[in-house]
Structure formats: structure tokens, C-alpha cells
Design an enzyme around this catalytic site. Structure first.
Site, mmCIF file in Angstrom:
data_model
loop_
_atom_site.group_PDB
_atom_site.id
_atom_site.type_symbol
_atom_site.label_atom_id
_atom_site.label_comp_id
_atom_site.label_asym_id
_atom_site.label_seq_id
_atom_site.Cartn_x
_atom_site.Cartn_y
_atom_site.Cartn_z
ATOM 1 N N TYR A 25 0.830 -1.206 0.000
ATOM 2 C CA TYR A 25 0.000 0.000 0.000
ATOM 3 C C TYR A 25 0.864 1.255 0.000
ATOM 4 O O TYR A 25 0.600 2.212 -0.742
ATOM 5 C CB TYR A 25 -0.920 -0.004 1.225
ATOM 6 N N GLN A 128 -4.739 16.746 7.909
ATOM 7 C CA GLN A 128 -5.059 16.713 6.479
ATOM 8 C C GLN A 128 -6.517 16.314 6.299
ATOM 9 O O GLN A 128 -6.970 15.324 6.869
ATOM 10 C CB GLN A 128 -4.141 15.716 5.750
ATOM 11 N N TYR A 130 -9.752 15.280 3.807
ATOM 12 C CA TYR A 130 -10.453 14.928 2.580
ATOM 13 C C TYR A 130 -11.880 15.433 2.732
ATOM 14 O O TYR A 130 -12.559 15.096 3.712
ATOM 15 C CB TYR A 130 -10.478 13.417 2.347
ATOM 16 N N ARG A 165 -4.805 1.233 -7.848
ATOM 17 C CA ARG A 165 -3.501 0.675 -7.505
ATOM 18 C C ARG A 165 -3.648 -0.842 -7.519
ATOM 19 O O ARG A 165 -4.294 -1.432 -6.648
ATOM 20 C CB ARG A 165 -3.050 1.192 -6.132
ATOM 21 N N LYS A 252 -3.030 20.988 -0.921
ATOM 22 C CA LYS A 252 -2.160 19.908 -1.381
ATOM 23 C C LYS A 252 -2.698 19.301 -2.675
ATOM 24 O O LYS A 252 -3.895 19.068 -2.804
ATOM 25 C CB LYS A 252 -2.066 18.817 -0.304
ATOM 26 N N HIS A 276 0.312 13.286 -5.501
ATOM 27 C CA HIS A 276 -0.138 12.246 -4.575
ATOM 28 C C HIS A 276 0.813 11.049 -4.579
ATOM 29 O O HIS A 276 0.402 9.896 -4.487
ATOM 30 C CB HIS A 276 -1.560 11.793 -4.925
#
Length: 378
Positions: A25, A128, A130, A165, A252, A276
Site C-alpha cells: 500500500y 489533512q 479529505y 492501484r 495539497k 499524490h
């Protein structure tokens, strides 16, 4: 164990000690991983000017980021599921950063909650955010961060949809891990990790679990999280965040000059040039390759930081020379955490600081504030 001399040594040790799904990950990019690898390669392409016969005694890499004094121009980046790299990982990393004198940024998708980290640290850290479809939950997160005395909010703009991913899908990534035969076999060879994890109660997304109605068990938590990244996030959303956050604001995910100009005009305190970590748009420019243009466009209006591909103090030096006022390390400290827990994070920071200091001296500089493009071969 052989001496730890560089971040790659910590990476190799982490690979042996961390369960495969969580190591992968952290150590993967989206699709072909082209941007992920190019982030590192961009730094390797940049050459330095070696200077000699200069008095380089009494060097200092201390500076400031968004008005906060830092031991070097480095912060710990927000990394999801840090508490799965090592039990209580966010707490341990925050403590190591605090003791070293650099900022720690806690992600929304952390295992240890905002309150957990605040309880186990003494100085303000950064949070941070989201922005979720559930704006009420996002608002409550900001209020919790304010209550925890977080001194800055880092708003991530480049995750409206999730880049694929491949290894995460193949590994069946989940928090906590599902007890499949493949996972159980892997855990048999990770006794240190298992023992540490058995001694903590923190194994789910701590900022979400217990804070959202009807989201209690692992399956509902995963479903809710997957549905919550907000594709409607736009610049008006940034204005909405500003109404609820009255402290320092960092944006960011800026990887384009035009977006940097908008960010500078909207009234944030800093931007992070970032793709990212190569985990979103595969094929995007390496962060370092676009950094110079963004500094030239807005560096006189807003503080420009960067992340992506930083694996050494030399990389930090190059970013600062190109105009960044601060940098962020994600994988570099995550490798240390997975390898050795809190001492591993400290080791990663010590490695980077030493490399930064020596590189600065060999380039003929004694003060990080005086490093600039004259130190680069352009």
C-alpha cells in the site's frame, strides 16, 4: 543487523517486517506506476554545483514553514493507514516528529484518531482533510482538529476519485486485514508486527469509526469510506473550508501552474506541489519537474512546498534550491516506522538531516535560507 545508512536500508527492513498488503500500500503507484517512479528519477536527473575552498563551518538547516520554526525544511506527510505499518503508528510518528522538531500531518484516513494523537503529544500538529460527500462529517472533522489544537489544515485536492492501484486490489487491502488464507500465511512470517498489533485497540479508521451513524463494523466502514470521496470538490469547496477553518490553510495536490495561480489568489497560506506520490494520475509530471515553474509563477504570493519522490537529504536540498520553502516525506518515514517503530522514524529524520547538511556544505553553503538555483546545474 547491518548499520542503517540510508532510507533504502529502512525500506528493505520494512519489507521484511510489515505484512505484504500494507507494505505494498505504501510502496506502490497507480496503473503503470510511471509517475511514481518518475518522482524519484526527477531528482536523480538534477545535478548540483560542487563548490570548494569555502568556509562551511557552523552550518544550519533550521528554517520555518508557514511561520512555524522547524529543525529542517521537512514535514511528515499525511499517509493513510499509518497505524497498519506499525501498531499505533500515527502516535509514534507524531511523537518522533515533535521530538525532532518537524511538523507531523495526520490524515483523515488514519488508524489513530485526531484525539488519540493529541492525547499523546504536547505540541500542535497538522491535520489533512479529505472533503467527503457528507459535508456535515467534514465540518465535524475540522471542528475536532480545532479542538485538538491543530495549527494547520492541509486540504487535499487531488483525490476526488481514487486512482487504481493494482496491488491493493490483488492483496485485498483492508483495515484491519481480513483473515484469508493468503493473509494468514503472510502474518505467520510477521510475528513482530502481530505481537505489537495485539497490544493495541486501534485497528480501524479512527477518525471515522464511532463518529458516523450506522458505520460500526468493518464492512460498513469500508463501504462508507469508498463512497465518500467527493467528485464535486471544486474551488468553491475551498472557500467553504475556509469558512470553517480560521488557522493556517495548506492546499495539497497542485501540479499545474494555472491551478497554482488560482490557489494563490484564493487566500491559502501555502500550496504543496504534489501528484499524490504517483498514486492518482499516472502520467502526471513529476513534482520536482513542475516545481520551478510554479515557484516562478506564484512564489512571491504564496509559500510553495512540495512532496513526491523525496528519499534523501539531497532531494530536500534540490527542492529548496529550486524554490520550495518546505518539503514533505511520506514513504521515507513510513519505511522507518515499519522497520523499527518510533526509533525508525527518528532514524529516517536523522538520515535526511545529515544528508541535507553535508550536501549543503559540499555545495558551499552554510545557511539553508541562502540555498538557491545558483546551487543547481540548470
Amino acid at each position: 543487523m547491518a548499520p542503517i545508512t540510508c532510507i533504502a536500508d529502512l525500506q528493505a527492513l520494512a519489507k521484511r517486517r510489515v505484512p505484504k498488503m500494507f507494505y505494498d500500500y505504501a510502496d506502490t503507484g497507480s496503473w503503470t506506476q510511471g509517475t511514481y517512479f518518475d518522482n524519484e528519477a526527477a531528482f536523480q536527473r538534477q545535478k548540483l554545483r560542487q563548490r570548494v575552498a569555502v568556509n562551511i563551518d557552523n552550518r544550519s538547516v533550521a528554517t520555518s514553514m508557514i511561520g512555524e520554526d522547524v529543525a529542517m525544511p521537512v514535514a511528515l506527510a499525511p499517509v493513510g493507514m499509518t497505524g497498519m505499518q506499525h501498531a499505533d503508528g500515527e502516535i509514534l510518528a507524531a511523537q518522533a516528529a515533535e521530538e525532532f522538531g518537524v511538523p507531523f500531518t495526520l490524515t483523515t484516513m488514519s488508524v489513530c484518531s485526531i484525539e488519540d494523537v493529541a492525547e499523546h503529544t504536547k505540541k500542535p500538529f497538522w491535520f489533512q482533510l479529505y472533503v467527503m460527500r457528507d459535508r456535515g462529517f467534514s465540518e465535524s472533522l475540522m471542528q475536532r482538529a480545532l479542538d485538538a489544537n491543530c495549527s494547520a489544515l492541509c486540504l487535499t485536492l487531488d483525490l476526488q476519485v481514487l486512482g487504481q492501484r493494482h496491488r491493493d486490489i490483488k492483496n485485498g487491502l483492508s483495515t484491519p486485514p481480513k483473515p484469508t488464507p493468503q493473509v494468514m500465511l503472510d502474518l505467520l512470517f510477521k510475528p513482530r508486527w502481530c505481537l505489537n498489533m495485539l497490544q493495541t485497540k486501534r485497528r480501524q479508521f479512527g477518525n471515522i469509526h464511532g463518529h458516523v451513524k450506522n458505520v460500526d463494523d468493518m464492512s460498513s466502514l469500508s463501504e462508507w469510506t469508498a463512497s465518500q470521496f467527493d467528485p464535486t470538490l471544486d474551488w468553491s469547496s475551498v472557500e467553504w473550508v475556509k469558512k470553517h477553518w480560521n488557522r493556517k490553510l495548506i492546499l495539497k495536490g497542485i501540479n499545474d501552474v494555472e491551478d497554482a495561480k488560482i490557489a494563490a489568489e484564493i487566500g491559502a497560506d501555502a500550496i504543496i506541489v504534489s501528484n499524490h506520490g504517483g498514486r492518482q494520475l499516472d502520467g502526471a509530471l513529476a513534482s520536482y519537474d513542475v516545481l520551478g515553474d510554479i515557484v516562478d509563477a506564484v512564489g512571491d504570493k504564496i509559500e510553495v512546498h512540495m512532496d513526491g519522490g523525496i528519499r534523501s537529504g539531497q532531494d530536500v536540498f534540490k527542492a529548496v534550491a529550486m524554490g520550495a520553502k518546505g518539503t514533505y516525506i511520506g514513504r521515507s518515514y513510513i519505511y522507518g516506522l515499519g522497520a523499527m517503530g518510533k526509533p525508525g522514524v527518528t532514524t529516517a529524520l536523522e538520515i535526511i538531516k545529515k544528508e541535507l547538511d553535508v550536501t549543503m556544505g559540499l555545495c558551499g553553503e552554510t545557511d539553508i535560507a541562502k540555498v538557491g538555483r545558483h546551487n543547481l546545474i540548470l
